[in-house]
Scaffold this motif. Structure first.
Motif, PDB file in Angstrom:
ATOM      1  N   VAL A   1       0.830  -1.204   0.000  1.00 12.53           N
ATOM      2  CA  VAL A   1       0.000   0.000   0.000  1.00 12.53           C
ATOM      3  C   VAL A   1       0.867   1.257   0.000  1.00 12.53           C
ATOM      4  N   ARG A   2       1.898   1.267   0.811  1.00 13.48           N
ATOM      5  CA  ARG A   2       2.766   2.443   0.923  1.00 13.48           C
ATOM      6  C   ARG A   2       3.523   2.715  -0.374  1.00 13.48           C
ATOM      7  N   ARG A   3       3.731   1.675  -1.170  1.00  9.52           N
ATOM      8  CA  ARG A   3       4.440   1.833  -2.443  1.00  9.52           C
ATOM      9  C   ARG A   3       3.500   2.008  -3.636  1.00  9.52           C
ATOM     10  N   GLY A   4       2.212   2.170  -3.347  1.00 11.19           N
ATOM     11  CA  GLY A   4       1.243   2.364  -4.422  1.00 11.19           C
ATOM     12  C   GLY A   4       0.861   1.095  -5.139  1.00 11.19           C
ATOM     13  N   LEU A   5       1.175  -0.070  -4.548  1.00 12.64           N
ATOM     14  CA  LEU A   5       0.898  -1.354  -5.201  1.00 12.64           C
ATOM     15  C   LEU A   5      -0.220  -2.127  -4.520  1.00 12.64           C
TER      16      LEU A   5
ATOM     17  N   CYS B   1      -8.878  -2.149  -0.355  1.00 11.36           N
ATOM     18  CA  CYS B   1      -9.418  -0.781  -0.401  1.00 11.36           C
ATOM     19  C   CYS B   1      -9.506  -0.201   1.015  1.00 11.36           C
ATOM     20  N   ASP B   2      -9.992  -0.997   1.956  1.00  8.66           N
ATOM     21  CA  ASP B   2     -10.099  -0.533   3.341  1.00  8.66           C
ATOM     22  C   ASP B   2      -8.722  -0.276   3.942  1.00  8.66           C
TER      23      ASP B   2
ATOM     24  N   TRP C   1      -4.622   3.766   5.711  1.00 13.20           N
ATOM     25  CA  TRP C   1      -3.293   4.356   5.629  1.00 13.20           C
ATOM     26  C   TRP C   1      -3.317   5.754   5.041  1.00 13.20           C
ATOM     27  N   GLY C   2      -4.351   6.053   4.243  1.00 15.94           N
ATOM     28  CA  GLY C   2      -4.429   7.339   3.561  1.00 15.94           C
ATOM     29  C   GLY C   2      -3.804   7.308   2.183  1.00 15.94           C
ATOM     30  N   ALA C   3      -3.767   6.130   1.565  1.00 12.53           N
ATOM     31  CA  ALA C   3      -3.205   5.995   0.218  1.00 12.53           C
ATOM     32  C   ALA C   3      -4.292   6.276  -0.816  1.00 12.53           C
ATOM     33  N   PRO C   4      -4.045   7.165  -1.770  1.00 12.83           N
ATOM     34  CA  PRO C   4      -5.092   7.541  -2.713  1.00 12.83           C
ATOM     35  C   PRO C   4      -5.397   6.476  -3.759  1.00 12.83           C
ATOM     36  N   PHE C   5      -4.449   5.598  -4.037  1.00 11.86           N
ATOM     37  CA  PHE C   5      -4.690   4.573  -5.063  1.00 11.86           C
ATOM     38  C   PHE C   5      -3.790   3.374  -4.791  1.00 11.86           C
ATOM     39  N   GLY C   6      -4.083   2.279  -5.488  1.00 15.43           N
ATOM     40  CA  GLY C   6      -3.255   1.082  -5.392  1.00 15.43           C
ATOM     41  C   GLY C   6      -3.329   0.322  -6.698  1.00 15.43           C
ATOM     42  N   LEU C   7      -2.198   0.103  -7.312  1.00 11.03           N
ATOM     43  CA  LEU C   7      -2.183  -0.617  -8.578  1.00 11.03           C
ATOM     44  C   LEU C   7      -2.566  -2.081  -8.364  1.00 11.03           C
TER      45      LEU C   7
ATOM     46  N   LEU D   1      -4.396  -1.095  13.386  1.00  7.65           N
ATOM     47  CA  LEU D   1      -3.100  -1.672  13.021  1.00  7.65           C
ATOM     48  C   LEU D   1      -2.185  -0.629  12.382  1.00  7.65           C
ATOM     49  N   CYS D   2      -2.741   0.229  11.540  1.00  6.26           N
ATOM     50  CA  CYS D   2      -1.931   1.296  10.933  1.00  6.26           C
ATOM     51  C   CYS D   2      -1.425   2.266  11.994  1.00  6.26           C
TER      52      CYS D   2
END
Length: 305
Positions: free
Chosen positions: A179-183, A234-235, A240-246, A297-298
Motif C-alpha cells: 500500500v505504501r508503495r502504491g501497489l 481498499c479498506d 493508511w491514507g493511500a489515494p490509489f493502489g495498482l 493496526l496502521c
C-alpha cells in the motif's frame, strides 16, 4: 503467533516456557527440542497448565518436493511428540491448544465455512495441486492431534485465519508495504475472500478457549466478517491514507511468486471462514470488522516505526 502469545502471557504474569529448535535470549525461558523426539524438554510438559503447540515450517516458500516434506513432517512430527509427552506426564496439562489452519476449508465464494457445515477442501475441480497439498497437510496435522491418547487433557485444533499484527516481518507489514508503495490494489479478480483476525482477538480467543472447558475439537479463530480481497485492500488503503493502489493480475502474481520463492495460494485462494463455535460460546470480538481493525493496526505500526 508465538511471539504475540508469549508477550501476552508474560505481561499477565504467567510463567512462559518456549520450546525452540534454536533457543535464544528472550523475555521468557527457552528450552531446546528437535520437535520430533522425546527428550529432557518433556519435563516442561509435566505440570504445565496449558500447552500451545505452534510448531511448523513456514509455508511461505515454493512447494517443491523438499519443502513439501519439511512442511508436512514438521507439523505432524511435532504434534505426535507433544501428544507422547503429555501421555507420559504424571501431571498432564488441562488443555492442549494445537495449531491448525483455516486453509483446511475449500476455496469458495458462495457461502462461509464454519466448523459444522464448512466444506473441507481438496476436491475443488479447478484447484491447483499446491492447494490440494495444503489440505492434505491440514488433515494430517489434525489427524495427529485426534490420534493422541491423552484422556486427562482437553484438545483443541486452532483453525486460525491470518493473524494481523503490526509486528515486523508479519503479513500485515507486507500488505502495508504494498500500500505504501502504491501497489496495494486487488489481487487477481479481487473476488477471493480474505479471512483474518486482529492480534488482540487472537490473544483473547486463546484465553477464552483456556477458560471454557466445553470447547474442544476444531475451533475457527477468525473475524466473523471475512471480505473480498478488493474490498480488503481498499479498506487498508483508506486506513493508511493511500489515494490509489495498482492491481496485480493473476499472471503478475504467478511471476512474482516465482521471484519471491512463494506460492500464489497465499493470496488467490478464497478463504471464507467464520467463527461459529466461538461466538456461540459467548465470545465477543473486539475487532469484528476490517476497517476498524485496519485503522488500529496502521496507528500501531506508525508508533513502532
Amino acid at each position: 503467533m508465538g511471539m504475540i502469545l508469549g508477550r501476552a502471557f508474560q505481561s499477565e504474569g504467567h510463567e512462559v516456557v518456549v520450546l525452540s529448535r534454536a533457543p535464544s535470549s528472550a523475555p521468557w525461558r527457552t528450552v531446546g527440542w528437535d520437535a520430533a523426539t522425546l527428550g529432557s524438554w518433556t519435563a516442561e510438559i509435566d505440570g504445565a497448565d496449558v500447552i500451545v503447540n505452534l510448531a511448523g515450517r513456514s509455508v511461505n516458500c515454493r512447494y517443491n518436493s523438499r519443502n513439501k516434506k519439511l512442511i508436512l513432517d514438521s507439523r505432524v512430527a511435532s504434534t505426535k511428540v507433544v501428544g507422547e509427552a503429555i501421555a507420559k506426564a504424571r501431571r498432564p496439562p488441562a488443555v492442549w491448544l494445537q495449531s491448525s489452519t483455516a486453509t483446511i476449508y475449500s476455496h469458495r465464494y458462495d457461502a462461509p465455512n464454519d466448523e459444522t457445515s464448512g466444506v473441507i477442501g481438496g476436491n475443488e475441480p479447478d484447484a491447483p495441486s499446491a492447494w490440494r497439498f495444503s489440505i492434505e497437510v491440514a488433515l494430517a496435522w489434525e489427524r495427529a492431534l485426534d490420534e493422541a491418547q491423552v484422556p486427562a487433557t482437553r484438545k483443541v485444533a486452532l483453525r486460525s485465519a491470518v493473524v494481523m499484527s503490526p509486528d515486523k516481518g508479519g503479513i500485515f507489514e507486507i500488505l502495508l508495504g504494498l500500500v505504501r508503495r502504491g501497489l496495494g490494489g486487488k489481487s487477481g479478480d479481487g473476488r477471493q475472500y480474505v479471512s483474518w483476525v486482529h492480534d488482540a482477538d487472537f490473544i483473547a480467543a486463546i484465553y477464552w478457549l483456556i477458560a471454557h472447558p466445553e470447547l474442544e475439537g476444531a475451533v475457527n479463530i477468525a473475524s466473523p466478517f471475512p471480505l473480498p480481497n478488493a474490498e480488503f485492500m481498499c479498506d487498508l488503503r483508506k486506513a493508511w491514507g493511500a489515494p490509489f493502489g495498482l492491481p496485480a493480475t493473476k499472471w503478475m502474481l504467478e511471476l512474482g511468486s516465482l521471484f519471491l520463492r512463494t506460492e500464489t495460494e497465499l493470496v488467490l485462494k478464497s478463504r471464507r471462514v467464520v467463527p461459529s463455535r466461538l461466538q456461540a460460546s459467548g465470545y465477543a470480538f473486539r475487532f469484528s470488522a476490517w476497517p476498524e481493525a485496519a485503522d488500529d493496526l496502521c496507528r500501531r505500526w506508525r508508533m513502532i516505526e
